[in-house]
Design an enzyme around this catalytic site. Structure first.
Site, mmCIF file in Angstrom:
data_model
loop_
_atom_site.group_PDB
_atom_site.id
_atom_site.type_symbol
_atom_site.label_atom_id
_atom_site.label_comp_id
_atom_site.label_asym_id
_atom_site.label_seq_id
_atom_site.Cartn_x
_atom_site.Cartn_y
_atom_site.Cartn_z
ATOM 1 N N ASN A 198 39.438 32.513 34.297
ATOM 2 C CA ASN A 198 39.124 33.425 35.403
ATOM 3 C C ASN A 198 37.934 32.809 36.128
ATOM 4 O O ASN A 198 36.807 32.896 35.658
ATOM 5 C CB ASN A 198 38.777 34.818 34.843
ATOM 6 C CG ASN A 198 38.256 35.755 35.914
ATOM 7 O OD1 ASN A 198 38.383 35.476 37.110
ATOM 8 N ND2 ASN A 198 37.674 36.871 35.496
ATOM 9 N N TRP A 199 38.237 32.190 37.243
ATOM 10 C CA TRP A 199 37.181 31.441 37.937
ATOM 11 C C TRP A 199 36.207 32.356 38.677
ATOM 12 O O TRP A 199 35.155 31.911 39.118
ATOM 13 C CB TRP A 199 37.804 30.452 38.926
ATOM 14 C CG TRP A 199 38.501 29.284 38.276
ATOM 15 C CD1 TRP A 199 38.777 29.099 36.949
ATOM 16 C CD2 TRP A 199 39.002 28.120 38.950
ATOM 17 N NE1 TRP A 199 39.423 27.903 36.761
ATOM 18 C CE2 TRP A 199 39.576 27.278 37.972
ATOM 19 C CE3 TRP A 199 39.040 27.714 40.292
ATOM 20 C CZ2 TRP A 199 40.161 26.051 38.297
ATOM 21 C CZ3 TRP A 199 39.629 26.509 40.608
ATOM 22 C CH2 TRP A 199 40.179 25.689 39.608
ATOM 23 N N LYS A 200 36.607 33.609 38.894
ATOM 24 C CA LYS A 200 35.766 34.564 39.645
ATOM 25 C C LYS A 200 35.460 34.001 41.038
ATOM 26 O O LYS A 200 36.330 33.347 41.618
ATOM 27 C CB LYS A 200 34.501 34.881 38.842
ATOM 28 C CG LYS A 200 34.839 35.286 37.401
ATOM 29 C CD LYS A 200 33.704 35.894 36.652
ATOM 30 C CE LYS A 200 34.173 36.247 35.253
ATOM 31 N NZ LYS A 200 33.184 36.999 34.493
ATOM 32 N N SER B 167 32.536 35.838 27.029
ATOM 33 C CA SER B 167 31.753 34.732 26.457
ATOM 34 C C SER B 167 32.524 33.934 25.404
ATOM 35 O O SER B 167 31.921 33.390 24.490
ATOM 36 C CB SER B 167 30.416 35.231 25.896
ATOM 37 O OG SER B 167 29.639 35.811 26.942
ATOM 38 N N GLU C 210 34.599 43.676 36.562
ATOM 39 C CA GLU C 210 33.790 43.457 37.781
ATOM 40 C C GLU C 210 34.418 44.168 38.975
ATOM 41 O O GLU C 210 33.713 44.649 39.862
ATOM 42 C CB GLU C 210 33.621 41.948 38.033
ATOM 43 C CG GLU C 210 32.621 41.348 37.046
ATOM 44 C CD GLU C 210 32.878 39.902 36.671
ATOM 45 O OE1 GLU C 210 33.583 39.185 37.409
ATOM 46 O OE2 GLU C 210 32.373 39.476 35.608
ATOM 47 N N HIS D 157 39.914 43.990 36.209
ATOM 48 C CA HIS D 157 38.748 43.330 35.608
ATOM 49 C C HIS D 157 37.526 44.240 35.756
ATOM 50 O O HIS D 157 37.371 44.932 36.757
ATOM 51 C CB HIS D 157 38.500 41.982 36.293
ATOM 52 C CG HIS D 157 37.491 41.162 35.565
ATOM 53 N ND1 HIS D 157 36.140 41.354 35.731
ATOM 54 C CD2 HIS D 157 37.621 40.186 34.634
ATOM 55 C CE1 HIS D 157 35.490 40.516 34.932
ATOM 56 N NE2 HIS D 157 36.365 39.795 34.263
ATOM 57 N N GLU E 280 38.270 43.081 27.036
ATOM 58 C CA GLU E 280 37.013 42.462 27.431
ATOM 59 C C GLU E 280 35.874 43.477 27.344
ATOM 60 O O GLU E 280 35.688 44.290 28.266
ATOM 61 C CB GLU E 280 37.109 41.947 28.880
ATOM 62 C CG GLU E 280 38.151 40.871 29.060
ATOM 63 C CD GLU E 280 37.792 39.966 30.243
ATOM 64 O OE1 GLU E 280 37.752 38.753 30.041
ATOM 65 O OE2 GLU E 280 37.534 40.476 31.338
ATOM 66 N N GLY F 274 29.970 37.272 30.485
ATOM 67 C CA GLY F 274 28.963 36.480 31.184
ATOM 68 C C GLY F 274 27.565 36.614 30.602
ATOM 69 O O GLY F 274 26.585 36.217 31.222
ATOM 70 N N GLY G 8 35.907 33.125 31.388
ATOM 71 C CA GLY G 8 35.172 33.026 32.650
ATOM 72 C C GLY G 8 34.409 31.724 32.716
ATOM 73 O O GLY G 8 34.960 30.666 33.043
ATOM 74 N N GLY G 9 33.132 31.770 32.369
ATOM 75 C CA GLY G 9 32.229 30.618 32.489
ATOM 76 C C GLY G 9 32.800 29.315 31.955
ATOM 77 O O GLY G 9 32.758 28.280 32.635
HETATM 78 P P1 PGA Z 1 32.972 35.075 30.532
HETATM 79 O O1 PGA Z 1 33.937 35.975 31.467
HETATM 80 O O2 PGA Z 1 33.875 34.205 29.704
HETATM 81 O O3 PGA Z 1 32.127 34.304 31.488
HETATM 82 O O4 PGA Z 1 32.185 36.036 29.697
HETATM 83 C C1 PGA Z 1 35.123 36.494 30.982
HETATM 84 C C2 PGA Z 1 35.785 37.331 32.055
HETATM 85 O O5 PGA Z 1 35.068 38.000 32.806
HETATM 86 O O6 PGA Z 1 37.012 37.347 32.181
#
Ligand code: PGA
Length: 255
Positions: A13-15, A216, A100, A98, A170, A176, A237-238
């Protein structure tokens, strides 16, 4: 993971990261590293990168997803993108709900349900995100909350359609933050979700459902998390922004 009954899927998930030019570089770096993986490999990227990434993954085992879609087919929704538009480009996956989107952009369980419906109608595979805030975990209501999110989002989804759903558990406090849920915590909630799905449909449908952990997950902790029986992959994500790290996670899921 129980690969005998269900598919493992690692999705990035590149956001809101990577311009189209940067996206091309990242995918081209990633492709040889994840080649031949024994799991699904998906990258969910910003709308503006879709064209470039779809082109760059041709002939590879990487599939492409968007990070959201609107529930209407078309119309006066300035700034929105429909599921049909995504499908017309060749996109196969979409992340829905998600945290966010729920936290910053007003997505609710009801709009999540509408987006899931639209995505399935268009033929997309949905990565449906559920998860609790830290206060909710501390209040001891994680299981009820995640069960409710799952039930509302799947309202109106048939048993056949469930094959086009992946659920990503999640915990919001782990996204994050570098604070991963322990492997046991991740497995526990993934197993609760599987139980909820068994109640809504049946055991066979629940057994076949891919349930990812996200929050994470990285090159160091992926193996332990993916070793859990009810964790069938990851939403990353990251660590999905670094080809080498992402490929280590894909390798952990390929074992
Ligand atoms: P993260 O993000 O791996 O950076 O914690 C995961 C996500 O939001 O899907």
């Amino acid at each position: 993971m129980n690969k005998k009954v269900r598919k493992a899927v690692i999705a990035g998930n590149w956001k809101m990261n990577k311009t189209p030019a940067e996206a091309k570089v990242l995918v081209e770096e990633m492709a040889p590293l994840v080649k031949g993986a024994d799991c699904g490999v998906v990258v969910c990227v910003p709308y503006v990168d879709l064209c470039t990434v779809l082109d760059a993954v041709k002939g590879t085992n990487i599939e492409v997803g968007a990070e959201n879609c609107h529930w209407e087919k078309s119309g006066a929704y300035t700034g929105e993108i429909s599921a049909d538009m995504l499908v017309s480009m060749g996109v196969q996956y979409v992340i829905i709900g998600h945290s966010e989107r729920r936290t910053y952009f007003g997505d609710t369980d009801v709009t999540v349900q509408k987006r899931v419906r639209a995505a399935l109608d268009a033929g997309l595979t949905v990565i449906l995100c559920v998860g609790e805030y830290l206060e909710q975990r501390e209040q001891g209501i994680t299981d009820e909350l995640v069960a409710m999110q799952t039930k509302i989002a799947l309202g109106g989804v048939s048993k056949q359609e469930l094959s086009k759903i992946i659920i990503a558990y999640e915990p919001v406090w782990a996204i994050g933050t570098g604070k991963t849920a322990t492997a046991e915590q991740a497995n526990e909630v993934c197993s609760v979700i599987r139980g909820v799905v068994a109640g809504l449909y049946d055991n066979a449908a629940a057994d076949a459902l891919t349930i990812q952990y996200g929050g994470s997950m990285n090159a160091k902790n992926a193996e332990e998390l993916l070793d859990q029986p009810d964790v069938d992959g990851g939403l990353i994500g990251g660590a999905s922004l670094k080809a080498a790290d992402f490929s280590v996670i894909v390798k952990a899921a390929s074992r």
